[in-house]
Scaffold this motif. Structure first.
Motif, PDB file in Angstrom:
ATOM      1  N   LEU A 139     -48.950  13.234  21.337  1.00 32.90           N
ATOM      2  CA  LEU A 139     -49.201  12.088  22.211  1.00 32.90           C
ATOM      3  C   LEU A 139     -50.698  11.886  22.409  1.00 32.90           C
ATOM      4  N   VAL A 140     -51.029  10.722  22.972  1.00 30.57           N
ATOM      5  CA  VAL A 140     -52.413  10.423  23.345  1.00 30.57           C
ATOM      6  C   VAL A 140     -52.441  10.166  24.848  1.00 30.57           C
ATOM      7  N   VAL A 141     -53.354  10.845  25.548  1.00 29.63           N
ATOM      8  CA  VAL A 141     -53.464  10.694  27.003  1.00 29.63           C
ATOM      9  C   VAL A 141     -54.041   9.320  27.341  1.00 29.63           C
ATOM     10  N   THR A 142     -53.425   8.634  28.307  1.00 33.35           N
ATOM     11  CA  THR A 142     -53.994   7.370  28.776  1.00 33.35           C
ATOM     12  C   THR A 142     -54.683   7.534  30.129  1.00 33.35           C
ATOM     13  N   TYR A 182     -46.708   8.110  23.078  1.00 28.38           N
ATOM     14  CA  TYR A 182     -46.391   8.814  21.842  1.00 28.38           C
ATOM     15  C   TYR A 182     -47.244   8.244  20.703  1.00 28.38           C
ATOM     16  N   LEU A 183     -47.722   9.161  19.873  1.00 31.61           N
ATOM     17  CA  LEU A 183     -48.617   8.774  18.788  1.00 31.61           C
ATOM     18  C   LEU A 183     -47.995   7.680  17.918  1.00 31.61           C
ATOM     19  N   GLY A 184     -46.701   7.770  17.686  1.00 31.20           N
ATOM     20  CA  GLY A 184     -46.028   6.785  16.833  1.00 31.20           C
ATOM     21  C   GLY A 184     -45.941   5.394  17.445  1.00 31.20           C
ATOM     22  N   GLY A 191     -60.395   0.212  14.165  1.00 33.18           N
ATOM     23  CA  GLY A 191     -60.768   1.602  14.330  1.00 33.18           C
ATOM     24  C   GLY A 191     -60.574   2.136  15.732  1.00 33.18           C
ATOM     25  N   ARG A 192     -60.174   1.259  16.662  1.00 31.52           N
ATOM     26  CA  ARG A 192     -59.944   1.729  18.036  1.00 31.52           C
ATOM     27  C   ARG A 192     -58.450   1.798  18.308  1.00 31.52           C
ATOM     28  N   LEU A 193     -58.053   2.828  19.049  1.00 33.99           N
ATOM     29  CA  LEU A 193     -56.634   2.977  19.369  1.00 33.99           C
ATOM     30  C   LEU A 193     -56.228   1.907  20.380  1.00 33.99           C
ATOM     31  N   ALA A 198     -47.620  -0.070  24.352  1.00 34.45           N
ATOM     32  CA  ALA A 198     -46.997   1.233  24.142  1.00 34.45           C
ATOM     33  C   ALA A 198     -46.482   1.759  25.482  1.00 34.45           C
ATOM     34  N   ARG A 199     -45.272   2.287  25.485  1.00 38.06           N
ATOM     35  CA  ARG A 199     -44.714   2.760  26.742  1.00 38.06           C
ATOM     36  C   ARG A 199     -45.371   4.073  27.164  1.00 38.06           C
ATOM     37  N   ARG A 200     -45.767   4.136  28.432  1.00 41.59           N
ATOM     38  CA  ARG A 200     -46.412   5.342  28.952  1.00 41.59           C
ATOM     39  C   ARG A 200     -45.377   6.291  29.557  1.00 41.59           C
ATOM     40  N   TYR A 201     -45.549   7.560  29.272  1.00 47.25           N
ATOM     41  CA  TYR A 201     -44.669   8.586  29.831  1.00 47.25           C
ATOM     42  C   TYR A 201     -45.484   9.513  30.715  1.00 47.25           C
TER      43      TYR A 201
END
Ligand SMILES: [Zn+2]
Ligand SMILES: [Zn+2]
Length: 233
Positions: A139-142, A182-184, A191-193, A198-201
């Motif tokens: 995952l990526v932290v938001t 989730y990364l997917g 080049g920026r995410l 994207a749903r946050r968990y």
């Protein structure tokens, strides 16, 4: 967003000396004389010495000792407080002492900081890659929500808090909640995410494992990093 910094675990009342290498005169005594420094709630510090107890105001650069009153000099107490703040033994005037919700280590946080805190080792940066200890998912932290896991209600209509979930039973109810995607489910734009949509968990902080801070688990070509969907439209 990280605000905390690690604090040394020195006793607040025990008089200590600091290594005096390369210092002379007042500077030497500021380091070498036994003194116990303790922060007050009004941004000042109490300095206990063998000859008296004084109050230092670092911001006003003043002290209640005779040396300061007579000479108006930057006395050894003022210097000692400055040294201990610089070396992170004491909170700065704008900070207070707190503890990391994961490891219990002392941290210094801004006076206004509320809720559970994390030390530098357990803090998360937004955009950081992590892994879920339960599922192994990447995952990526938001963001980090500085509220307890048993206070943050999950937005899935169930009315349950983060701590109520069975999969979070092994993690502290008192920990701050970390939001991650989730990364997917994210894509890269120029080049920026791109997190929008994207749903946050929500997770208790210690359920997520830092990926790029662990030896042997760094993102590398052909490994974890290549899973980022860079060209997805
Ligand atoms: Zn003084
Ligand atoms: Zn910690």
């Amino acid at each position: 967003m990280t605000h905390s910094r690690n604090a040394s675990a020195s006793s607040a009342t025990r008089k200590t000396t600091l290594s005096a290498d390369g210092y002379e005169g007042r500077s030497l005594r500021a380091r070498a004389d036994p003194m116990a420094v303790r922060p007050l709630r009004d941004r000042r510090y109490v300095v206990e010495t063998n000859t008296g107890t004084y109050v230092v105001d670092l911001e006003a650069r003043s002290c209640t000792c005779p040396d300061y009153a007579i000479r108006g000099a930057r006395c050894k107490h003022l210097r000692r407080v400055a040294i201990e703040v610089n070396e992170r033994r004491q909170p700065a005037p704008t900070e207070r002492r707190s503890v990391c919700a994961v490891c219990g280590r002392a941290v210094f946080v801004p006076f206004g900081a509320t809720g559970p805190q994390l030390c530098a080792d357990h803090e998360f940066e937004s955009g950081e890659f992590v892994r879920d200890r339960e599922s192994g998912s990447a995952l990526v932290v938001t963001s980090v929500v500085h509220r307890r896991a048993d206070e943050v209600v999950v937005e899935d209509g169930s009315g349950r808090t983060v701590a109520d979930y069975e999969t979070n039973a092994d993690y502290g109810d008192h920990e701050p909640v970390v939001e991650a995607v989730y990364l997917g489910s994210i894509r890269a734009v120029d080049g920026r995410l791109e997190f929008d949509g994207a749903r946050r968990y929500s997770f208790p902080a210690s359920r997520l494992r830092h990926v790029d801070r662990e030896r042997g688990d760094r993102p590398r070509p052909g490994g974890f990093q290549s899973q980022v969907p860079l060209a997805e439209a």
